[in-house]
Design a protein around this motif. Sequence first.
Motif, PDB file in Angstrom:
ATOM      1  N   ILE A  36      19.006 -17.589  23.577  1.00 16.62           N
ATOM      2  CA  ILE A  36      20.111 -18.680  24.430  1.00 16.62           C
ATOM      3  C   ILE A  36      18.650 -19.940  24.688  1.00 16.62           C
ATOM      4  CG2 ILE A  36      21.620 -18.851  25.819  1.00 16.62           C
ATOM      5  CD1 ILE A  36      22.201 -16.353  25.708  1.00 16.62           C
ATOM      6  N   SER A  37      19.712 -21.092  24.411  1.00 19.44           N
ATOM      7  CA  SER A  37      18.854 -22.014  24.121  1.00 19.44           C
ATOM      8  C   SER A  37      18.353 -22.291  26.611  1.00 19.44           C
ATOM      9  CB  SER A  37      19.557 -23.500  24.042  1.00 19.44           C
ATOM     10  OG  SER A  37      20.578 -23.715  24.655  1.00 19.44           O
ATOM     11  N   THR A  38      17.134 -22.752  26.738  1.00 25.46           N
ATOM     12  CA  THR A  38      17.457 -22.929  27.701  1.00 25.46           C
ATOM     13  C   THR A  38      18.472 -24.208  28.706  1.00 25.46           C
ATOM     14  OG1 THR A  38      14.953 -22.975  27.388  1.00 25.46           O
ATOM     15  CG2 THR A  38      15.409 -23.832  29.885  1.00 25.46           C
ATOM     16  N   ALA A  39      18.554 -25.119  27.936  1.00 21.90           N
ATOM     17  CA  ALA A  39      19.738 -25.669  27.955  1.00 21.90           C
ATOM     18  C   ALA A  39      21.092 -24.455  28.453  1.00 21.90           C
ATOM     19  CB  ALA A  39      20.203 -26.759  27.459  1.00 21.90           C
ATOM     20  N   ILE A  40      21.225 -23.516  27.542  1.00 23.87           N
ATOM     21  CA  ILE A  40      22.682 -23.265  28.233  1.00 23.87           C
ATOM     22  C   ILE A  40      22.284 -22.512  29.018  1.00 23.87           C
ATOM     23  CG2 ILE A  40      24.235 -21.361  27.226  1.00 23.87           C
ATOM     24  CD1 ILE A  40      24.051 -21.976  23.923  1.00 23.87           C
ATOM     25  N   LYS A  41      21.450 -21.893  29.028  1.00 23.77           N
ATOM     26  CA  LYS A  41      21.631 -20.884  30.431  1.00 23.77           C
ATOM     27  C   LYS A  41      21.238 -21.876  32.174  1.00 23.77           C
ATOM     28  CE  LYS A  41      17.960 -18.233  27.973  1.00 23.77           C
ATOM     29  NZ  LYS A  41      16.300 -17.419  27.853  1.00 23.77           N
ATOM     30  N   GLN A  42      21.060 -22.790  31.540  1.00 23.70           N
ATOM     31  CA  GLN A  42      20.961 -24.111  33.026  1.00 23.70           C
ATOM     32  C   GLN A  42      21.638 -24.832  32.880  1.00 23.70           C
ATOM     33  OE1 GLN A  42      16.816 -26.257  32.405  1.00 23.70           O
ATOM     34  NE2 GLN A  42      15.691 -24.765  32.840  1.00 23.70           N
ATOM     35  N   GLU A  43      22.711 -25.009  32.305  1.00 22.75           N
ATOM     36  CA  GLU A  43      23.759 -26.210  32.321  1.00 22.75           C
ATOM     37  C   GLU A  43      24.764 -25.091  32.452  1.00 22.75           C
ATOM     38  OE1 GLU A  43      22.985 -29.278  29.993  1.00 22.75           O
ATOM     39  OE2 GLU A  43      20.823 -29.630  30.460  1.00 22.75           O
ATOM     40  N   CYS A  44      25.183 -23.770  31.787  1.00 22.76           N
ATOM     41  CA  CYS A  44      26.021 -23.989  31.457  1.00 22.76           C
ATOM     42  C   CYS A  44      27.122 -22.231  32.341  1.00 22.76           C
ATOM     43  CB  CYS A  44      26.565 -23.289  29.842  1.00 22.76           C
ATOM     44  SG  CYS A  44      26.045 -25.107  28.815  1.00 22.76           S
ATOM     45  N   CYS A 132      28.764 -27.494  26.647  1.00 18.32           N
ATOM     46  CA  CYS A 132      29.290 -27.282  27.780  1.00 18.32           C
ATOM     47  C   CYS A 132      30.825 -26.638  27.705  1.00 18.32           C
ATOM     48  CB  CYS A 132      28.837 -27.009  28.861  1.00 18.32           C
ATOM     49  SG  CYS A 132      26.173 -27.182  29.408  1.00 18.32           S
ATOM     50  N   SER A 133      31.162 -27.488  27.723  1.00 12.26           N
ATOM     51  CA  SER A 133      32.946 -27.281  28.092  1.00 12.26           C
ATOM     52  C   SER A 133      33.854 -26.591  26.932  1.00 12.26           C
ATOM     53  CB  SER A 133      33.794 -29.118  28.099  1.00 12.26           C
ATOM     54  OG  SER A 133      34.835 -28.487  27.629  1.00 12.26           O
ATOM     55  N   VAL A 134      32.421 -27.186  25.375  1.00 11.35           N
ATOM     56  CA  VAL A 134      33.609 -26.331  24.117  1.00 11.35           C
ATOM     57  C   VAL A 134      32.924 -24.807  24.119  1.00 11.35           C
ATOM     58  CG1 VAL A 134      33.361 -26.614  21.459  1.00 11.35           C
ATOM     59  CG2 VAL A 134      33.559 -28.878  22.936  1.00 11.35           C
ATOM     60  N   LEU A 135      31.324 -24.847  24.809  1.00 14.72           N
ATOM     61  CA  LEU A 135      31.294 -23.245  24.486  1.00 14.72           C
ATOM     62  C   LEU A 135      32.251 -22.592  25.884  1.00 14.72           C
ATOM     63  CD1 LEU A 135      29.386 -21.458  23.561  1.00 14.72           C
ATOM     64  CD2 LEU A 135      27.396 -22.024  25.931  1.00 14.72           C
ATOM     65  N   ASP A 136      32.748 -22.989  27.043  1.00  8.86           N
ATOM     66  CA  ASP A 136      32.815 -22.321  27.788  1.00  8.86           C
ATOM     67  C   ASP A 136      34.250 -22.067  27.440  1.00  8.86           C
ATOM     68  OD1 ASP A 136      33.505 -21.734  30.953  1.00  8.86           O
ATOM     69  OD2 ASP A 136      34.732 -23.055  30.841  1.00  8.86           O
ATOM     70  N   ARG A 137      35.102 -22.682  26.114  1.00  6.77           N
ATOM     71  CA  ARG A 137      36.360 -21.748  25.500  1.00  6.77           C
ATOM     72  C   ARG A 137      35.915 -20.442  25.459  1.00  6.77           C
ATOM     73  NH1 ARG A 137      40.092 -25.486  23.110  1.00  6.77           N
ATOM     74  NH2 ARG A 137      40.071 -24.924  21.687  1.00  6.77           N
ATOM     75  N   THR A 138      34.871 -20.248  24.451  1.00  6.62           N
ATOM     76  CA  THR A 138      34.670 -19.336  23.544  1.00  6.62           C
ATOM     77  C   THR A 138      34.150 -18.349  24.739  1.00  6.62           C
ATOM     78  OG1 THR A 138      31.772 -19.156  24.100  1.00  6.62           O
ATOM     79  CG2 THR A 138      33.552 -20.300  21.272  1.00  6.62           C
ATOM     80  N   ILE A 139      33.812 -18.715  25.739  1.00  8.49           N
ATOM     81  CA  ILE A 139      33.114 -17.694  27.067  1.00  8.49           C
ATOM     82  C   ILE A 139      34.838 -17.411  27.582  1.00  8.49           C
ATOM     83  CG2 ILE A 139      32.526 -17.810  29.260  1.00  8.49           C
ATOM     84  CD1 ILE A 139      30.735 -17.325  27.326  1.00  8.49           C
ATOM     85  N   LYS A 140      35.588 -18.163  27.731  1.00  6.15           N
ATOM     86  CA  LYS A 140      37.063 -18.116  28.281  1.00  6.15           C
ATOM     87  C   LYS A 140      37.940 -17.283  27.172  1.00  6.15           C
ATOM     88  CE  LYS A 140      41.325 -20.212  29.583  1.00  6.15           C
ATOM     89  NZ  LYS A 140      42.054 -21.788  30.130  1.00  6.15           N
TER      90      LYS A 140
END
Length: 161
Positions: A36-44, A132-140
């Motif tokens: 998992i990219s560092t950006a996802i880990k740090q920001e999302c 992050c907003s779009v990735l959050d749709r998958t997490i939800k």
Amino acid sequence: MNNQVMLSLLLLVGGSAAAAPVKMQRPVPLMEDNDISTAIKQECGIGERLAHFVQKYSVQPIEFSDDAPALESGRVLQMEIVDAVAMGNAWLGHQKYAKVRGTLYQDGVKVASFKGRRNSMGGAFAGFKGSCSVLDRTIKALGEDVAGWLENPADGVNLGD
């Protein structure tokens, strides 16, 4: 003992068993040695968000701990985020997905396990959404999938897409 007292006792015992919480770690940990990219880990904040959505959509009480709960301590959901990818952007188009896996234990004995994956291209107005907003749709969606699975856990199922 008359029938009314017996029925009341059965409902009381059955009700308390149904209310036993499912224990899980919050935030949901990332798989060790993930890509998992560092950006996802740090920001999302996907681990925190996934735990939130499992609790939000679960009809059963969820009890969180900072560390992994002992498997022998009642109902325990051991879950981890296997992968999360956030390719694309608002101008080129979003291509996001998240993958999870989990196992439910009852007093240290495996009940069932699952794998889950959800994809998103952003939905309506995707061009106005951040990664992050779009990735959050998958997490939800995964949180809702896992909560539904907890109602009737079947072994070896694939949740989501």
